[in-house]
Design a protein around this motif. Structure first.
Motif, short mmCIF file in Angstrom:
data_model
loop_
_atom_site.label_atom_id
_atom_site.label_comp_id
_atom_site.label_asym_id
_atom_site.label_seq_id
_atom_site.Cartn_x
_atom_site.Cartn_y
_atom_site.Cartn_z
N TYR A 223 -2.16 -6.67 -8.56
CA TYR A 223 -2.24 -5.92 -7.29
C TYR A 223 -1.35 -4.68 -7.35
O TYR A 223 -1.76 -3.59 -6.92
N GLU A 224 -0.13 -4.85 -7.89
CA GLU A 224 0.80 -3.71 -7.93
C GLU A 224 0.27 -2.62 -8.84
O GLU A 224 0.39 -1.42 -8.54
N GLN A 226 -2.88 -1.96 -9.41
CA GLN A 226 -3.97 -1.31 -8.67
C GLN A 226 -3.41 -0.41 -7.57
O GLN A 226 -3.92 0.68 -7.32
N ARG A 227 -2.34 -0.87 -6.91
CA ARG A 227 -1.73 -0.08 -5.83
C ARG A 227 -1.15 1.22 -6.38
O ARG A 227 -1.32 2.29 -5.80
N GLN A 228 -0.46 1.12 -7.51
CA GLN A 228 0.11 2.31 -8.11
C GLN A 228 -0.98 3.28 -8.56
O GLN A 228 -0.87 4.50 -8.37
N ALA A 230 -3.90 3.61 -7.29
CA ALA A 230 -4.57 4.18 -6.10
C ALA A 230 -3.78 5.34 -5.51
O ALA A 230 -4.35 6.21 -4.83
N GLU A 275 -0.08 10.81 1.85
CA GLU A 275 -0.94 9.78 1.27
C GLU A 275 -2.27 9.71 2.03
O GLU A 275 -2.31 9.91 3.23
#
Length: 275
Positions: A223-224, A226-228, A230, A275
């Protein structure tokens, strides 16, 4: 059908098309060259014909692997802490003894120091600057005499996006990287007329071993990651090879008119207003 004029022919001969051998006959020192961006740079430089001086502050499995991979005829490993001025002078002496010249220096060795400004220890402050700023100067000062004697040389400093934008909670690392970009510009101007170019590269989030370790420490690594990704306009994390290819260009004769500048490699992240 048009033909090449004399000037165009001269340029083609002076600046051959990119390809194998872009550093043929050159000797390159790459600090912090056993992992991450440094290892990718050393491998790429070797593929393009350079003799490589590998460096790390310790001789470990990664150091042994890099030395074995590149081969003793093409690579010299010197264990040295960049924060030690005498050690860096000795490194350059060994490079000159082994290969006879130094054409390129890539100052890649560095360390993250993130602390609350009022709780940070004096040791943390000193260690950050001794590696991320003094270390670059120690290596640069050691190679400058031979580069100036040759009338040619390229120094590439690995800075950071932290040298352009401030990320809360990362003090004092951005202070050192801002100073490193200033050092790059100042020295680039100082020695421009004597054939020595000094440039820097500012990577953003690059998937090095250190970043992989950090992601693995997160509660949900996938998840992290993918978050980074994104957060980046290109929606992916950078690869060490992408930084290495920019270092290759700056080190080569193709970049002879590029000096005292910094190149951001962050997928456009630093240009976002929100963002």
């Amino acid at each position: 059908m048009s033909t090449l004029n004399e000037c165009e022919t001269e340029l083609i001969e002076k600046f051959p098309p990119p390809g194998a051998g872009r550093l043929e006959g050159k000797v390159a020192i790459v600090t912090g060259s056993t992992l991450g961006i440094g290892a990718a740079t050393a491998r790429l430089f070797a593929r393009h014909g350079a003799k490589i001086v590998l460096n790390s502050r310790r001789y470990d499995a990664a150091s042994h692997a890099m030395r074995t991979e590149l081969g003793e005829q093409n690579a010299l490993f010197v264990q040295a802490d960049v924060s030690n001025k005498d050690a860096m002078e000795a490194l350059v002496d060994q490079a000159l003894e082994q290969f006879g010249r130094v054409d390129v220096l890539v100052n890649n060795a560095g360390m993250n120091v993130f602390a609350d400004p009022l709780q940070m220890t004096q040791e943390q402050w000193q260690r950050c600057f001794s590696v991320d700023l003094d270390g670059v100067w120690n290596a640069t000062r050691a190679v400058l005499p031979t580069m100036l004697a040759q009338g040619a040389g390229s120094i590439v400093n690995i800075a950071s996006v932290h040298g352009h934008k401030i990320i809360p909670g990362c003090f004092p690392y951005p202070v050192a990287k801002h100073a490193l970009i200033g050092l790059t510009r100042s020295l680039g101007i100082e020695y421009a007329a004597r054939g020595v170019r000094v440039n820097s590269i500012s990577p953003g989030l690059i998937l090095t071993e250190a970043i992989q370790t950090w992601l693995s420490s997160c509660p949900d690594p996938a998840y992290e990651a993918q978050r980074q990704a994104a957060l980046l306009p290109c929606k992916r994390i950078g690869d060490p090879k992408e930084v290495a290819y920019t270092a290759l260009f700056l080190a080569s004769d193709e970049a002879q008119f590029i000096n005292a500048t910094d190149i951001l490699i962050d997928g456009g992240r630093s240009q976002l207003y929100h963002e």
